[in-house]
Design a protein around this motif. Sequence first.
Motif: not given
Length: 107
Positions: A26-29, A48-50, A57-60, A66-74
């Motif tokens: 397991x690399x990341x949660x 990146x992982x999307x 939403x989608x998240x980058x 494993x840090x959140x870069x951005x949440x894609x809202x729309x």
Amino acid sequence: TRRPCHRFFQTQDGTALVWLLADGSLVRRLVGHGGPVWSACVSPDGAHVITASSDSTARIWLLADGSLVRTLVGHTDTVCSACVSPDGEHVLTASYDETARIWLLAD
């Protein structure tokens, strides 16, 4: 140098698990979605992982930590799929709201 191959496992609790295929570790949660995660995709450069979720939403995420870069809202309904363009510049999402959206990966 070859990049490591990863496998994703989506869960019903809004978490995406990232496993290293070579040894099954397991690399990341990736924690943060408010509903089940239905899709996950790695950018061509492996940075990146999307993820796409029923929380509309989608998240980058950064794969390295494993840090959140951005949440894609729309979208207004479940985002059932997300992928990255071959040039690594755009994210495409598809939703049960009968729309597809194109986003800039780096925004």
